[in-house]
Design a protein around this motif. Structure first.
Motif, PDB file in Angstrom:
ATOM      1  N   VAL A 221       1.016  -0.286 -11.916  1.00 20.30           N
ATOM      2  CA  VAL A 221       0.450   1.217 -11.940  1.00 20.30           C
ATOM      3  C   VAL A 221       2.607   0.211 -11.208  1.00 20.30           C
ATOM      4  O   VAL A 221       3.026  -0.633 -10.471  1.00 20.30           O
ATOM      5  N   GLY A 222       3.611   1.478 -10.926  1.00 20.62           N
ATOM      6  CA  GLY A 222       4.498   1.409 -10.582  1.00 20.62           C
ATOM      7  C   GLY A 222       5.371   2.528 -11.643  1.00 20.62           C
ATOM      8  O   GLY A 222       4.707   3.649 -11.772  1.00 20.62           O
ATOM      9  N   PRO A 223       6.344   3.164 -10.758  1.00 20.25           N
ATOM     10  CA  PRO A 223       7.166   4.673 -11.299  1.00 20.25           C
ATOM     11  C   PRO A 223       7.706   4.485 -11.987  1.00 20.25           C
ATOM     12  O   PRO A 223       7.756   3.467 -12.700  1.00 20.25           O
ATOM     13  N   THR A 224       7.613   6.269 -12.853  1.00 21.59           N
ATOM     14  CA  THR A 224       8.078   6.058 -14.004  1.00 21.59           C
ATOM     15  C   THR A 224       9.571   5.584 -13.985  1.00 21.59           C
ATOM     16  O   THR A 224      10.575   5.315 -13.389  1.00 21.59           O
ATOM     17  N   GLY A 225       9.914   4.315 -15.569  1.00 24.76           N
ATOM     18  CA  GLY A 225      10.535   4.004 -15.315  1.00 24.76           C
ATOM     19  C   GLY A 225      10.982   2.731 -15.131  1.00 24.76           C
ATOM     20  O   GLY A 225      12.252   1.895 -15.150  1.00 24.76           O
TER      21      GLY A 225
ATOM     22  N   ARG B   1      -7.540  -7.454 -11.014  1.00 29.57           N
ATOM     23  CA  ARG B   1      -6.280  -7.710 -10.599  1.00 29.57           C
ATOM     24  C   ARG B   1      -4.968  -6.168 -10.459  1.00 29.57           C
ATOM     25  O   ARG B   1      -4.607  -5.646 -11.466  1.00 29.57           O
ATOM     26  N   VAL B   2      -4.524  -5.525  -9.696  1.00 26.10           N
ATOM     27  CA  VAL B   2      -3.287  -5.132  -9.448  1.00 26.10           C
ATOM     28  C   VAL B   2      -1.742  -4.916  -9.174  1.00 26.10           C
ATOM     29  O   VAL B   2      -1.643  -5.978  -8.082  1.00 26.10           O
ATOM     30  N   ILE B   3      -1.245  -5.212 -10.121  1.00 26.90           N
ATOM     31  CA  ILE B   3      -0.148  -5.607 -10.036  1.00 26.90           C
ATOM     32  C   ILE B   3       1.198  -4.363  -9.505  1.00 26.90           C
ATOM     33  O   ILE B   3       0.669  -3.519 -10.500  1.00 26.90           O
ATOM     34  N   VAL B   4       1.655  -4.685  -8.452  1.00 28.29           N
ATOM     35  CA  VAL B   4       2.937  -3.226  -8.445  1.00 28.29           C
ATOM     36  C   VAL B   4       4.210  -3.942  -8.242  1.00 28.29           C
ATOM     37  O   VAL B   4       4.639  -4.762  -8.330  1.00 28.29           O
ATOM     38  N   LEU B   5       4.946  -2.883  -9.278  1.00 32.75           N
ATOM     39  CA  LEU B   5       6.379  -2.908  -9.929  1.00 32.75           C
ATOM     40  C   LEU B   5       7.335  -2.066  -8.809  1.00 32.75           C
ATOM     41  O   LEU B   5       6.792  -1.274  -8.116  1.00 32.75           O
ATOM     42  N   THR B   6       8.373  -2.659  -8.984  1.00 33.03           N
ATOM     43  CA  THR B   6       9.508  -1.729  -8.543  1.00 33.03           C
ATOM     44  C   THR B   6       9.478  -0.639  -8.804  1.00 33.03           C
ATOM     45  O   THR B   6       9.529  -0.822  -9.523  1.00 33.03           O
ATOM     46  N   LYS B   7      11.168   0.001  -7.916  1.00 34.57           N
ATOM     47  CA  LYS B   7      11.341   1.209  -9.181  1.00 34.57           C
ATOM     48  C   LYS B   7      12.676   0.174  -9.980  1.00 34.57           C
ATOM     49  O   LYS B   7      12.879  -0.752  -9.928  1.00 34.57           O
ATOM     50  N   GLY B   8      12.824   1.273 -11.310  1.00 30.92           N
ATOM     51  CA  GLY B   8      13.562   0.136 -12.488  1.00 30.92           C
ATOM     52  C   GLY B   8      14.798  -0.673 -11.327  1.00 30.92           C
ATOM     53  O   GLY B   8      15.449   0.493 -10.748  1.00 30.92           O
TER      54      GLY B   8
ATOM     55  N   ASP C 197       2.586  -0.084  -0.751  1.00 27.09           N
ATOM     56  CA  ASP C 197       3.743  -0.540  -1.520  1.00 27.09           C
ATOM     57  C   ASP C 197       4.785   0.457  -2.438  1.00 27.09           C
ATOM     58  O   ASP C 197       6.000   0.047  -2.529  1.00 27.09           O
ATOM     59  N   LEU C 198       3.675   1.639  -2.742  1.00 28.36           N
ATOM     60  CA  LEU C 198       4.507   1.800  -3.641  1.00 28.36           C
ATOM     61  C   LEU C 198       5.079   3.409  -3.595  1.00 28.36           C
ATOM     62  O   LEU C 198       6.299   4.100  -4.041  1.00 28.36           O
ATOM     63  N   LYS C 199       4.733   3.676  -2.058  1.00 31.23           N
ATOM     64  CA  LYS C 199       5.245   5.256  -1.416  1.00 31.23           C
ATOM     65  C   LYS C 199       6.797   4.930  -2.222  1.00 31.23           C
ATOM     66  O   LYS C 199       8.474   5.944  -1.685  1.00 31.23           O
ATOM     67  N   ASP C 200       7.463   4.550  -1.440  1.00 34.23           N
ATOM     68  CA  ASP C 200       9.332   3.836  -0.886  1.00 34.23           C
ATOM     69  C   ASP C 200       9.631   4.441  -2.259  1.00 34.23           C
ATOM     70  O   ASP C 200      10.931   3.974  -3.035  1.00 34.23           O
ATOM     71  N   GLU C 201       8.862   3.216  -3.684  1.00 35.72           N
ATOM     72  CA  GLU C 201       9.952   2.922  -4.980  1.00 35.72           C
ATOM     73  C   GLU C 201       9.322   4.614  -5.548  1.00 35.72           C
ATOM     74  O   GLU C 201      10.508   4.770  -6.490  1.00 35.72           O
ATOM     75  N   VAL C 202       8.462   5.401  -5.199  1.00 34.35           N
ATOM     76  CA  VAL C 202       8.314   6.610  -6.112  1.00 34.35           C
ATOM     77  C   VAL C 202       9.114   7.528  -5.240  1.00 34.35           C
ATOM     78  O   VAL C 202       9.265   9.273  -5.273  1.00 34.35           O
ATOM     79  N   HIS C 203      10.131   7.972  -3.825  1.00 38.57           N
ATOM     80  CA  HIS C 203      10.061   8.604  -2.862  1.00 38.57           C
ATOM     81  C   HIS C 203      11.903   8.761  -3.531  1.00 38.57           C
ATOM     82  O   HIS C 203      12.281   7.733  -3.361  1.00 38.57           O
ATOM     83  N   ILE C 204      11.503  10.272  -3.337  1.00 38.69           N
ATOM     84  CA  ILE C 204      13.148  11.399  -4.424  1.00 38.69           C
ATOM     85  C   ILE C 204      14.218  11.267  -3.180  1.00 38.69           C
ATOM     86  O   ILE C 204      13.882  12.016  -1.853  1.00 38.69           O
TER      87      ILE C 204
END
Length: 258
Positions: free
Chosen positions: A42-46, A207-214, A251-258
Protein backbone atom coordinates in the motif's frame (compact mmCIF):
# COMPACT_ATOMS: atom_id res chain seq x y z
CA UNK A 1 11.60 -24.68 4.76
CA UNK A 2 9.86 -22.73 2.00
CA UNK A 3 11.96 -21.59 -0.95
CA UNK A 4 12.35 -17.94 -1.87
CA UNK A 5 10.07 -17.09 -4.79
CA UNK A 6 10.77 -13.35 -5.25
CA UNK A 7 13.74 -11.33 -4.09
CA UNK A 8 14.23 -7.62 -4.78
CA UNK A 9 17.45 -6.23 -3.33
CA UNK A 10 18.08 -2.47 -3.08
CA UNK A 11 16.29 -1.77 -6.34
CA UNK A 12 15.69 1.71 -7.71
CA UNK A 13 13.92 2.71 -10.92
CA UNK A 14 14.35 5.94 -12.86
CA UNK A 15 12.21 7.07 -15.76
CA UNK A 16 13.37 9.55 -18.38
CA UNK A 17 10.74 11.83 -19.93
CA UNK A 18 10.79 12.75 -23.66
CA UNK A 19 12.33 16.08 -22.62
CA UNK A 20 15.14 14.33 -20.75
CA UNK A 21 13.86 14.91 -17.21
CA UNK A 22 14.74 12.06 -14.83
CA UNK A 23 12.14 10.89 -12.28
CA UNK A 24 12.99 8.44 -9.51
CA UNK A 25 9.90 6.26 -8.95
CA UNK A 26 11.27 3.68 -6.51
CA UNK A 27 14.34 4.01 -4.30
CA UNK A 28 16.40 1.39 -2.46
CA UNK A 29 13.50 -1.05 -2.23
CA UNK A 30 14.03 -4.58 -0.89
CA UNK A 31 11.44 -7.34 -0.53
CA UNK A 32 11.56 -11.12 -0.14
CA UNK A 33 8.62 -13.47 -0.69
CA UNK A 34 8.68 -17.21 -0.07
CA UNK A 35 6.59 -19.82 -1.86
CA UNK A 36 2.93 -19.42 -0.94
CA UNK A 37 3.32 -15.99 0.72
CA UNK A 38 0.61 -13.36 0.19
CA UNK A 39 2.04 -9.85 0.43
CA UNK A 40 0.13 -6.60 -0.08
CA UNK A 41 1.76 -3.26 -0.89
CA UNK A 42 0.00 0.00 0.00
CA UNK A 43 1.08 3.57 -0.56
CA UNK A 44 0.07 6.88 -2.12
CA UNK A 45 -0.31 7.42 -5.84
CA UNK A 46 3.05 7.62 -7.60
CA UNK A 47 5.04 5.79 -4.90
CA UNK A 48 6.23 3.01 -7.23
CA UNK A 49 3.86 0.17 -6.32
CA UNK A 50 3.13 -0.78 -9.93
CA UNK A 51 6.79 -0.19 -10.83
CA UNK A 52 7.76 -2.93 -8.37
CA UNK A 53 5.41 -5.36 -10.13
CA UNK A 54 6.90 -4.41 -13.50
CA UNK A 55 10.39 -5.25 -12.27
CA UNK A 56 9.26 -8.70 -11.11
CA UNK A 57 7.76 -9.46 -14.53
CA UNK A 58 10.90 -8.33 -16.35
CA UNK A 59 9.01 -5.65 -18.29
CA UNK A 60 10.62 -2.81 -16.31
CA UNK A 61 14.21 -3.64 -15.33
CA UNK A 62 15.65 -1.80 -12.32
CA UNK A 63 18.03 1.11 -12.79
CA UNK A 64 20.04 -0.33 -9.90
CA UNK A 65 19.81 -3.30 -7.57
CA UNK A 66 18.84 -6.89 -8.38
CA UNK A 67 15.61 -8.80 -8.97
CA UNK A 68 15.52 -12.59 -8.72
CA UNK A 69 12.66 -15.03 -9.22
CA UNK A 70 13.17 -18.55 -7.88
CA UNK A 71 16.84 -17.66 -7.37
CA UNK A 72 17.36 -16.68 -11.02
CA UNK A 73 18.02 -13.12 -12.25
CA UNK A 74 15.02 -11.68 -14.08
CA UNK A 75 16.04 -11.16 -17.70
CA UNK A 76 12.79 -11.85 -19.56
CA UNK A 77 9.08 -12.51 -19.06
CA UNK A 78 8.62 -15.65 -16.95
CA UNK A 79 5.74 -18.03 -17.87
CA UNK A 80 5.47 -18.94 -14.17
CA UNK A 81 4.13 -15.43 -13.46
CA UNK A 82 0.47 -14.47 -13.80
CA UNK A 83 -0.75 -10.85 -13.81
CA UNK A 84 -4.22 -9.52 -13.01
CA UNK A 85 -4.70 -5.86 -13.96
CA UNK A 86 -7.11 -3.20 -12.73
CA UNK A 87 -8.80 -3.05 -16.13
CA UNK A 88 -10.42 -6.16 -17.58
CA UNK A 89 -7.85 -7.94 -19.73
CA UNK A 90 -10.43 -10.04 -21.54
CA UNK A 91 -10.89 -10.26 -25.31
CA UNK A 92 -14.23 -8.57 -26.14
CA UNK A 93 -14.67 -10.67 -29.31
CA UNK A 94 -14.34 -14.00 -27.46
CA UNK A 95 -16.90 -15.67 -25.22
CA UNK A 96 -16.17 -16.75 -21.64
CA UNK A 97 -14.87 -20.23 -22.35
CA UNK A 98 -12.72 -19.05 -25.27
CA UNK A 99 -11.27 -16.26 -23.13
CA UNK A 100 -10.33 -18.70 -20.39
CA UNK A 101 -8.91 -21.36 -22.72
CA UNK A 102 -6.71 -18.98 -24.72
CA UNK A 103 -3.77 -19.15 -22.28
CA UNK A 104 -3.31 -22.94 -22.40
CA UNK A 105 -3.73 -22.88 -26.20
CA UNK A 106 -0.96 -20.28 -26.56
CA UNK A 107 1.20 -22.47 -24.31
CA UNK A 108 0.80 -25.46 -26.62
CA UNK A 109 -2.21 -27.35 -25.20
CA UNK A 110 -4.52 -28.73 -27.90
CA UNK A 111 -7.86 -26.92 -28.22
CA UNK A 112 -10.02 -29.80 -26.98
CA UNK A 113 -8.01 -30.26 -23.82
CA UNK A 114 -7.82 -26.50 -23.25
CA UNK A 115 -11.61 -26.16 -23.60
CA UNK A 116 -12.18 -29.03 -21.15
CA UNK A 117 -9.86 -27.39 -18.67
CA UNK A 118 -11.55 -24.02 -19.21
CA UNK A 119 -14.97 -25.57 -18.59
CA UNK A 120 -13.76 -26.74 -15.18
CA UNK A 121 -12.54 -23.24 -14.37
CA UNK A 122 -15.85 -21.74 -15.48
CA UNK A 123 -17.47 -23.89 -12.79
CA UNK A 124 -14.86 -23.06 -10.16
CA UNK A 125 -15.35 -19.30 -10.51
CA UNK A 126 -19.14 -19.57 -10.47
CA UNK A 127 -19.90 -18.82 -14.12
CA UNK A 128 -21.70 -22.04 -15.10
CA UNK A 129 -24.40 -21.15 -17.60
CA UNK A 130 -22.42 -18.19 -18.96
CA UNK A 131 -19.86 -20.15 -20.98
CA UNK A 132 -20.95 -18.63 -24.30
CA UNK A 133 -21.66 -15.11 -23.12
CA UNK A 134 -19.41 -12.29 -24.32
CA UNK A 135 -17.77 -9.73 -22.00
CA UNK A 136 -20.31 -7.00 -22.84
CA UNK A 137 -23.06 -9.34 -21.61
CA UNK A 138 -21.42 -9.76 -18.18
CA UNK A 139 -21.34 -7.61 -15.05
CA UNK A 140 -18.07 -6.15 -13.78
CA UNK A 141 -17.76 -8.86 -11.14
CA UNK A 142 -18.37 -11.59 -13.69
CA UNK A 143 -15.72 -10.19 -16.02
CA UNK A 144 -13.31 -10.13 -13.09
CA UNK A 145 -14.10 -13.82 -12.47
CA UNK A 146 -13.17 -14.49 -16.09
CA UNK A 147 -9.88 -12.63 -15.56
CA UNK A 148 -9.10 -14.71 -12.45
CA UNK A 149 -9.87 -17.94 -14.29
CA UNK A 150 -7.71 -16.78 -17.24
CA UNK A 151 -4.81 -16.40 -14.82
CA UNK A 152 -5.27 -19.42 -12.55
CA UNK A 153 -5.83 -21.88 -15.42
CA UNK A 154 -2.14 -21.40 -16.30
CA UNK A 155 -1.18 -22.52 -12.76
CA UNK A 156 1.15 -19.58 -12.07
CA UNK A 157 3.68 -19.99 -9.29
CA UNK A 158 3.69 -16.21 -8.81
CA UNK A 159 0.60 -14.01 -9.04
CA UNK A 160 0.91 -10.23 -9.40
CA UNK A 161 -2.22 -8.14 -8.91
CA UNK A 162 -2.41 -4.40 -9.58
CA UNK A 163 -5.53 -2.98 -7.88
CA UNK A 164 -7.67 -5.67 -9.56
CA UNK A 165 -10.91 -4.94 -7.66
CA UNK A 166 -10.79 -1.15 -7.36
CA UNK A 167 -13.43 -0.54 -10.06
CA UNK A 168 -16.00 -2.84 -8.43
CA UNK A 169 -18.81 -1.84 -6.07
CA UNK A 170 -18.37 -2.64 -2.37
CA UNK A 171 -20.47 -5.82 -2.34
CA UNK A 172 -18.97 -7.28 -5.50
CA UNK A 173 -15.50 -6.37 -4.30
CA UNK A 174 -15.97 -8.34 -1.06
CA UNK A 175 -17.22 -11.34 -3.03
CA UNK A 176 -14.21 -11.21 -5.36
CA UNK A 177 -11.81 -10.93 -2.42
CA UNK A 178 -13.30 -14.13 -0.97
CA UNK A 179 -13.12 -15.72 -4.44
CA UNK A 180 -9.44 -14.83 -4.71
CA UNK A 181 -8.62 -16.25 -1.27
CA UNK A 182 -10.45 -19.48 -2.14
CA UNK A 183 -8.50 -19.93 -5.38
CA UNK A 184 -5.21 -18.96 -3.73
CA UNK A 185 -5.72 -21.44 -0.90
CA UNK A 186 -5.99 -24.22 -3.50
CA UNK A 187 -3.02 -23.18 -5.66
CA UNK A 188 -0.77 -21.46 -3.09
CA UNK A 189 0.93 -19.16 -5.59
CA UNK A 190 3.16 -16.43 -4.16
CA UNK A 191 1.08 -13.24 -4.41
CA UNK A 192 2.05 -9.57 -4.56
CA UNK A 193 -1.14 -7.50 -4.33
CA UNK A 194 -0.99 -3.74 -4.93
CA UNK A 195 -3.82 -1.64 -3.50
CA UNK A 196 -4.68 1.79 -2.11
CA UNK A 197 -7.17 0.17 0.28
CA UNK A 198 -5.75 -0.58 3.75
CA UNK A 199 -8.69 -2.79 4.74
CA UNK A 200 -8.37 -4.82 1.54
CA UNK A 201 -4.66 -5.32 2.18
CA UNK A 202 -5.21 -6.55 5.76
CA UNK A 203 -8.15 -8.78 4.79
CA UNK A 204 -6.18 -10.61 2.10
CA UNK A 205 -2.50 -10.65 3.00
CA UNK A 206 -0.05 -12.32 5.37
CA UNK A 207 2.12 -9.20 5.26
CA UNK A 208 1.42 -5.56 4.42
CA UNK A 209 4.24 -3.29 3.23
CA UNK A 210 3.71 0.47 3.47
CA UNK A 211 5.59 2.68 0.99
CA UNK A 212 6.47 6.34 1.36
CA UNK A 213 5.39 8.91 -1.20
CA UNK A 214 7.52 8.96 -4.34
CA UNK A 215 10.25 8.08 -4.73
CA UNK A 216 8.85 5.09 -2.89
CA UNK A 217 10.76 3.21 -0.25
CA UNK A 218 9.59 0.97 2.58
CA UNK A 219 8.27 2.90 5.56
CA UNK A 220 6.96 -0.07 7.56
CA UNK A 221 5.97 -3.72 7.30
CA UNK A 222 3.26 -5.57 9.24
CA UNK A 223 2.73 -9.29 9.72
CA UNK A 224 -0.99 -10.13 9.50
CA UNK A 225 -1.73 -12.97 11.89
CA UNK A 226 -5.47 -13.22 11.34
CA UNK A 227 -6.46 -16.91 11.10
CA UNK A 228 -6.93 -18.71 7.78
CA UNK A 229 -9.15 -19.66 6.08
CA UNK A 230 -10.20 -16.04 6.29
CA UNK A 231 -13.68 -14.66 5.66
CA UNK A 232 -13.23 -11.13 4.37
CA UNK A 233 -16.71 -9.96 5.39
CA UNK A 234 -16.26 -10.93 9.07
CA UNK A 235 -12.49 -10.53 9.57
CA UNK A 236 -12.68 -6.74 9.30
CA UNK A 237 -14.80 -6.50 12.47
CA UNK A 238 -12.23 -8.17 14.75
CA UNK A 239 -10.31 -6.08 17.27
CA UNK A 240 -6.98 -7.14 15.76
CA UNK A 241 -8.11 -6.05 12.28
CA UNK A 242 -9.26 -2.65 13.53
CA UNK A 243 -6.02 -2.07 15.46
CA UNK A 244 -3.91 -3.02 12.42
CA UNK A 245 -5.96 -0.67 10.24
CA UNK A 246 -5.33 2.21 12.66
CA UNK A 247 -1.58 1.51 12.82
CA UNK A 248 -1.17 1.29 9.06
CA UNK A 249 -3.23 4.41 8.48
CA UNK A 250 -1.06 6.23 11.03
CA UNK A 251 1.99 5.31 8.94
CA UNK A 252 0.33 6.22 5.68
CA UNK A 253 -1.49 9.47 6.49
CA UNK A 254 1.65 11.63 6.50
CA UNK A 255 2.53 10.26 3.05
CA UNK A 256 -0.83 11.19 1.53
CA UNK A 257 -1.25 14.51 3.32
CA UNK A 258 -1.45 17.39 0.85
Amino acid sequence: MKKIAIELTNVSRKFISPTGVSTLALHDFSMTLHEGDFCAIVGPTGCGKSTALGMITGLSPPSSGTVRVFNQPVTKIDPNIGFVFQADAVFPWKNVIDNISIGPIYRGTNKREAKDKAAEWVRRVGLSGFEYHYPHQLSGGMRKRVALAQTFINEPKILLMDEPFSALDVQTRALMQDELLGLWSENKASVVFVTHDIEEAIALADRVIVLTKGPGKIKSSYEINLPRPRDVSTARYSTEFINLSKQIWSDLKDEVHI
